[in-house]
Each structure stands twice: as structure tokens, then as C-alpha cells.
Design a protein around this motif. Structure first.
Motif, mmCIF file in Angstrom:
data_model
loop_
_atom_site.group_PDB
_atom_site.id
_atom_site.type_symbol
_atom_site.label_atom_id
_atom_site.label_comp_id
_atom_site.label_asym_id
_atom_site.label_seq_id
_atom_site.Cartn_x
_atom_site.Cartn_y
_atom_site.Cartn_z
ATOM 1 N N GLN A 244 0.835 -1.195 0.000
ATOM 2 C CA GLN A 244 0.000 0.000 0.000
ATOM 3 C C GLN A 244 0.874 1.250 0.000
ATOM 4 O OE1 GLN A 244 -1.447 -1.038 4.091
ATOM 5 N NE2 GLN A 244 -1.163 1.182 4.425
ATOM 6 N N PRO A 245 0.266 2.447 -0.093
ATOM 7 C CA PRO A 245 1.052 3.676 0.040
ATOM 8 C C PRO A 245 1.441 3.937 1.494
ATOM 9 C CG PRO A 245 -1.003 4.056 -1.168
ATOM 10 C CD PRO A 245 -1.117 2.729 -0.513
ATOM 11 N N PHE A 246 2.607 4.538 1.645
ATOM 12 C CA PHE A 246 3.060 5.013 2.945
ATOM 13 C C PHE A 246 3.572 6.434 2.773
ATOM 14 C CE2 PHE A 246 3.412 0.406 3.344
ATOM 15 C CZ PHE A 246 2.878 0.175 4.601
ATOM 16 N N VAL A 295 1.100 -2.345 9.622
ATOM 17 C CA VAL A 295 1.075 -1.105 8.846
ATOM 18 C C VAL A 295 1.512 0.079 9.707
ATOM 19 C CG1 VAL A 295 -0.466 0.535 7.688
ATOM 20 C CG2 VAL A 295 -0.628 -1.909 7.173
ATOM 21 N N ARG A 296 1.090 0.101 10.951
ATOM 22 C CA ARG A 296 1.476 1.192 11.846
ATOM 23 C C ARG A 296 2.986 1.252 12.022
ATOM 24 N NH1 ARG A 296 2.849 2.043 16.988
ATOM 25 N NH2 ARG A 296 2.735 -0.188 17.513
ATOM 26 N N ILE A 302 8.839 4.603 7.661
ATOM 27 C CA ILE A 302 8.907 5.269 6.361
ATOM 28 C C ILE A 302 8.837 6.785 6.521
ATOM 29 C CG2 ILE A 302 7.762 5.525 4.116
ATOM 30 C CD1 ILE A 302 9.216 2.850 4.537
ATOM 31 N N ALA A 303 8.148 7.267 7.525
ATOM 32 C CA ALA A 303 7.975 8.707 7.729
ATOM 33 C C ALA A 303 9.273 9.419 8.099
ATOM 34 C CB ALA A 303 6.928 8.961 8.813
ATOM 35 N N TRP A 310 14.085 6.697 0.084
ATOM 36 C CA TRP A 310 13.468 5.381 0.216
ATOM 37 C C TRP A 310 13.415 4.644 -1.128
ATOM 38 C CZ3 TRP A 310 13.223 2.757 4.353
ATOM 39 C CH2 TRP A 310 12.946 3.329 5.596
ATOM 40 N N LEU A 311 12.992 5.350 -2.170
ATOM 41 C CA LEU A 311 12.840 4.697 -3.469
ATOM 42 C C LEU A 311 14.173 4.165 -3.982
ATOM 43 C CD1 LEU A 311 10.306 7.152 -5.162
ATOM 44 C CD2 LEU A 311 9.858 4.813 -4.384
#
Length: 399
Positions: A244-246, A295-296, A302-303, A310-311
């Protein structure tokens, strides 16, 4: 250019999207496609603007341009007996006819499959309708939006109930029409191959509703196996976590972990290799069961860094990831440019065919036609003399 269907003649009686999408693909593969349009009006989508290409009476909607490359346009009114006779004669010379009228709608013009195949037994006749040639809904009109609703797709698209903006949502492009066009093309190719063995054509019966059910794929299988309706999950995946998106520090990115090896690499990158030893996260099934907590934790990690960082790391680790581009960004992407997915024909910018064979693009160089641009050429091919063509035009049978 690769032209595997060179020598195949297609008579296109369809309009809007599903049929034209199919015939555009056949044209890209080398078939000669003659599109029959109503004199003075043409395909409905010529007028579905803005945006427009061109100005004044010559302007044409971008919608029409998206699905009519590679075709010749003959403006013939088959509501008139002489016009119907011309189309019938074209069908005698054709390998394939494609239409998307209501069930039985062409019978009064003598352009139904039984009539045309009686004159040309090798003819492959493809009918596209909303619900098929039989059944309790056969007489209903079929539109992509309606089919997305009745076929279940909207029930799994959008945010869950209770969230801001939650509720069923249609997909942002007419996917049922497009999939039906693709399935129809596949069926036609199979029928052409079968005809080589049997010498006979077939009547292909394609329904948007059937296609919608088929393209539910794993979601339909999930429902059949579990006995439960899959919920709307927004941008998450019903069977895989994290997928999913993050939100990175500056913008969102999509991370799609497809197996446990990729998850182990992600855990290491996030600074938490212990996740792979945690019973809640050690397998995909466990991560699905503990989706919210997984997910949390990933979101917190990621934040901490910007998307570009990241990419770069995700790509180096072999973990599928990418940004969420606008359409203009996607079309301008370096990969799209390298693959020459945007091309210009007669001054018209178009998205090209994705099909390549032995390195050659299967993509017609014939731009979308003006209404009736090839009427005279088509009539001449039927042996209609110039004075006779002029009389037919004066009487409104052709344009």
C-alpha cells in the motif's frame, strides 16, 4: 512495424469504447479496419468534449482520438436500404464484423449474424452487449458505469464505510469497456485460427457483465472460497501486507512487498530486523492477520526519510516501490519516453500501442480518421462508380 494481421479485413459497426478499443488493437496488429459511421454525426465520442483537438467544425474530442487510430471512416447510413446493402456487401468481403447494438438491433437492416454469415460463411461476427445475447437482462442497455455497479467492482473500490470519503466508487477509467474490448480481440484471434482448420466463421457473444465478473479475478475467488464479500480496503491489498502507500517525510510512495524475502529486506531497511522473528509478522498470513499493527510500524519507519531516499534503497533491495504520479507525470516519465509510448500522428498526440514483437512496435501509423474521410475509397472498392456515389451522397445514404 510488425503487421501479423496483414490481409485481414475488419468491418467495424461499433461505437463509443469497447468495440472501438478492440478494433484499434486489430488495426495496430495490421488488420484493415473500416469504421462505419452515421453521416453528419459519426461515432458519439467525436462530440464527447472538451478537451478538443482542432477548432470549429473540424474539432474532434480527445475521447474519440484515444480509441480510433488505424481505421478508415466510411459514412454510410444503413438505416436506408441502399446504405444497408452497401454495408452488407462490405461484410461479404470482410473477415470480421464487430458491432455493439442491442440484441437483435441489426436484424431489421439485414446486418445480423445469421444474414451476413449466410452470405459469407467464413465471417467472424462479434457482438458486444451489456448482458449478452440471452438471459433475463439481455434486452437491457449496458454502460460501463452501470456494469461496475451491478457487477460488484464498485463494492470493492474506494474507502471503507465510516472513513471520510468512504463508500463505493467507480474506477477512474472505463475498465469494463476496455477489458471487454481486449477479451473480444482475443476471441477474434482464436476464431481466425480456428477458421484455418474448419473454414468457417463463428458468432462471438461478448457481454460487459460477463467480463466484469471474470476480471474480479482473486476477489471473486476470495468470495467463492470464503463465502464472504470482500470489503472495500482503499489502497490496501486483501491478501498481502504490507502492500500500500506510505507517507515518506515529503510525499507518499507505494511499497508492494510480495513475499517473505522482500519483507525481510524491508524490515532490515526500516531498522527492525526483529520483525522477521516476531510471530505476528514472520509470514504473510500472519501479517494479514495483524495488518493494523504491521502497517502502523512500517508507517512510522517510512515517515523518517524523504521519498527519493526510500525509493533508491527499495530499488537496490529489489522491493517493488514507486511514486504516485499524475497522468502528465506518467506520460512524461523517462521510461515512457524511452519506450516511445507517446507518439504524434498528423499533429495529434496519442498514447501508442504497448505491443512489441521482436523489438518492433505493433502500432498503426494511420491517424484517427475524419468523419467519412474514406467513404469514396470504400465505395470505389465495392465497384460503385463516381456518379452513383454522388447520387447516394445527395440522397443521404452516404456522407
Amino acid at each position: 512495424m510488425n503487421n501479423p494481421l496483414e490481409g485481414i479485413k475488419v468491418l467495424d459497426l461499433s461505437r463509443v469504447l469497447a468495440g472501438p478499443w478492440c478494433t484499434q488493437l486489430l488495426a495496430d496488429l495490421g488488420a484493415e479496419v473500416i469504421k462505419i459511421e452515421r453521416p453528419g454525426a459519426g461515432d458519439d465520442t467525436r462530440h464527447w468534449g472538451p478537451p478538443w483537438h482542432g477548432e470549429g467544425e473540424d474539432r474532434v474530442a480527445a475521447y474519440f482520438l484515444s480509441c480510433n487510430r488505424g481505421k478508415k471512416s466510411a459514412a454510410i447510413d444503413f438505416g436506408q436500404p441502399e446504405g444497408a446493402a452497401l454495408v452488407s456487401k462490405l461484410a461479404e468481403q470482410s473477415d470480421v464484423v464487430i458491432e455493439n447494438f442491442k440484441v437483435g438491433g441489426l436484424q431489421k437492416f439485414g446486418l445480423d449474424p445469421k444474414s451476413l454469415r449466410a452470405a459469407n460463411p467464413r465471417l467472424i461476427y462479434a457482438s458486444i452487449t451489456g448482458f449478452g445475447q440471452d438471459g433475463p437482462y439481455a434486452d437491457r442497455a449496458g454502460y460501463d458505469y452501470i456494469i461496475q455497479g451491478i457487477g460488484g467492482l464498485m463494492s470493492i473500490t474506494g474507502l471503507p464505510d465510516g472513513l471520510p470519503g468512504g463508500g463505493p466508487m467507480r474506477v477512474g477509467v472505463a475498465v469494463v469497456d476496455l477489458f471487454t474490448g481486449l477479451y473480444t480481440c482475443v476471441a477474434i484471434l482464436a476464431a481466425l485460427y480456428q477458421r484455418e482448420r474448419t473454414g468457417e466463421g463463428v458468432h462471438i457473444d461478448m457481454a460487459l457483465f460477463d467480463t466484469q465478473l471474470a476480471m474480479l479475478a482473486n476477489q471473486a475467488s476470495n468470495a467463492l472460497i470464503s463465502g464472504k464479500d470482500p470489503p472495500r480496503q482503499g489502497n490496501t491489498h486483501p491478501n498481502i501486507v504490507p502492500y500500500q502507500p506510505f507517507d515518506a517525510a515529503d510525499q507518499p510512495i507505494i511499497i508492494a512487498v510480495g513475499n517473505d524475502r522482500q519483507f525481510a529486506r524491508l524490515a532490515e531497511m526500516c531498522g527492525h530486523p526483529e520483525w522477521t522473528r516476531d510471530d505476528r509478522f514472520a509470514s504473510n498470513a500472519a501479517r494479514v492477520a495483524h495488518r493494523e499493527e504491521m502497517v502502523r510500524l512500517v508507517a512510522q519507519a517510512i515517515a523518517q526519510k524523504p521519498a527519493a531516499e526510500w525509493l533508491e534503497q527499495l530499488e537496490a533491495a529489489g522491493i517493488p516501490a514507486g511514486p504516485i504520479n499524475r497522468i502528465s507525470q506518467a506520460l512524461g516519465d523517462v521510461q515512457a519516453q524511452h519506450r516511445q509510448m507517446v507518439r504524434t500522428l498528423a499533429g495529434i498526440p496519442l498514447v501508442g500501442s504497448p505491443v512489441r514483437m521482436d523489438g518492433a512496435r505493433a502500432d498503426s501509423d494511420l491517424p484517427p480518421p475524419a468523419l467519412g474521410e474514406h467513404t469514396d475509397e470504400v465505395l470505389a472498392g465495392l465497384g460503385v462508380a463516381a456518379d452513383e456515389a454522388a447520387r447516394l451522397r445527395a440522397e443521404g445514404a452516404v456522407g
